[in-house]
Design a protein around this motif. Structure first.
Motif, short mmCIF file in Angstrom:
data_model
loop_
_atom_site.label_atom_id
_atom_site.label_comp_id
_atom_site.label_asym_id
_atom_site.label_seq_id
_atom_site.Cartn_x
_atom_site.Cartn_y
_atom_site.Cartn_z
N LEU A 1 0.73 -1.12 0.07
CA LEU A 1 -0.06 -0.05 0.13
C LEU A 1 1.04 0.99 0.01
CD1 LEU A 1 -2.94 -1.10 2.20
CD2 LEU A 1 -3.02 -0.94 -0.25
N GLN A 2 1.94 1.05 0.62
CA GLN A 2 2.64 2.54 0.86
C GLN A 2 3.56 2.92 -0.46
OE1 GLN A 2 2.20 4.55 3.30
NE2 GLN A 2 0.84 3.19 4.30
N PRO B 1 -3.11 4.74 0.03
CA PRO B 1 -3.48 3.49 0.48
C PRO B 1 -4.86 3.02 0.46
CG PRO B 1 -1.58 4.32 1.90
CD PRO B 1 -2.35 5.40 1.12
N ASP C 1 1.78 -7.25 0.95
CA ASP C 1 1.11 -6.29 2.04
C ASP C 1 -0.30 -7.14 2.91
OD1 ASP C 1 -1.17 -4.26 3.03
OD2 ASP C 1 0.55 -3.03 2.03
#
Length: 215
Positions: A25-26, A41, A70
């Motif tokens: 997500l980052q 995100p 993730d």
């Protein structure tokens, strides 16, 4: 059998697995950093929900594989009934897709579709329409590979292929043309399908505006 009879080819009603690769997500949606900042995100998770809900509603999808590193994505995908494959290191989208394809093939897939996470306008009905159109375009004995290009015709936003042919994912710049060439080299007839819903992917601010215009 119960398949759809078409010019001496029988298309089985099941055994189509969908691969959805999702970056950490980052690292997602870097080109939206200026406009969305820390909301990126959340946007990716929302799009994942949209895509997985659409695939749940499809009548042609047997199973879904989400490939990711993730933990939050994995948790969300698992809760929504997808098979989660932990990506083997940060080797990029193509390696992740290949890993997902291998897992689906081991699970008995006869056909594979690859759908990126950033096509939030996808619906189950539209997915089924694309599968049906691809099936109707097939003429024995020539196997086909279906592709929906991105709106700018550079990327690949939907790809469907049988598991009995070697498939090397070629996502990245100009993936649409590279997938066409790869398909032909493997003896497949590439079929380009049109879909305003699937061709819109969310990469830049202009895409967000186009998405909001649909909503």
């Amino acid at each position: 059998g119960n398949g759809v009879q078409l010019q001496n080819i029988e298309f089985p009603p099941g055994k189509l697995w969908v691969i959805v690769p999702v970056k950490p997500l980052q690292r997602s949606k870097q080109r939206l950093k200026a406009s969305l900042g820390s909301l990126r995100p959340g946007l990716t998770l929302a799009m994942l929900d949209d895509v997985l809900h659409a695939l749940q509603r499809s009548k042609s999808v047997t199973g879904v594989v989400v490939v990711t590193l993730d933990a939050q994505v994995a948790q969300r995908a698992d809760a929504m009934g997808a098979v989660v494959v932990r990506e083997a290191g940060s080797h990029g989208m193509n390696r992740a897709i290949a890993q997902g394809c291998a897992a689906a093939t081991r699970s008995g897939a006869a056909r594979l579709a690859v759908v990126p996470v950033d096509v939030p306008l996808l619906t189950g009905m539209e997915f089924d329409r694309l599968v049906d159109e691809l099936s109707r375009s097939a003429v024995a004995p020539e196997p086909v590979m279906g592709i929906v290009p991105s709106a700018d015709r550079a990327g690949t936003n939907w790809l469907c292929i049988g598991t009995d042919f070697p498939f090397t994912p070629m996502y990245g710049s100009d993936s649409y043309l590279r997938h066409l060439e790869h398909g032909r080299a493997e003896g497949l007839r590439p079929v380009t399908l049109r879909s305003p819903l699937v061709s819109l992917d969310i990469d830049e601010e202009i895409d967000l505006r186009a998405f909001l215009a649909f909503c």
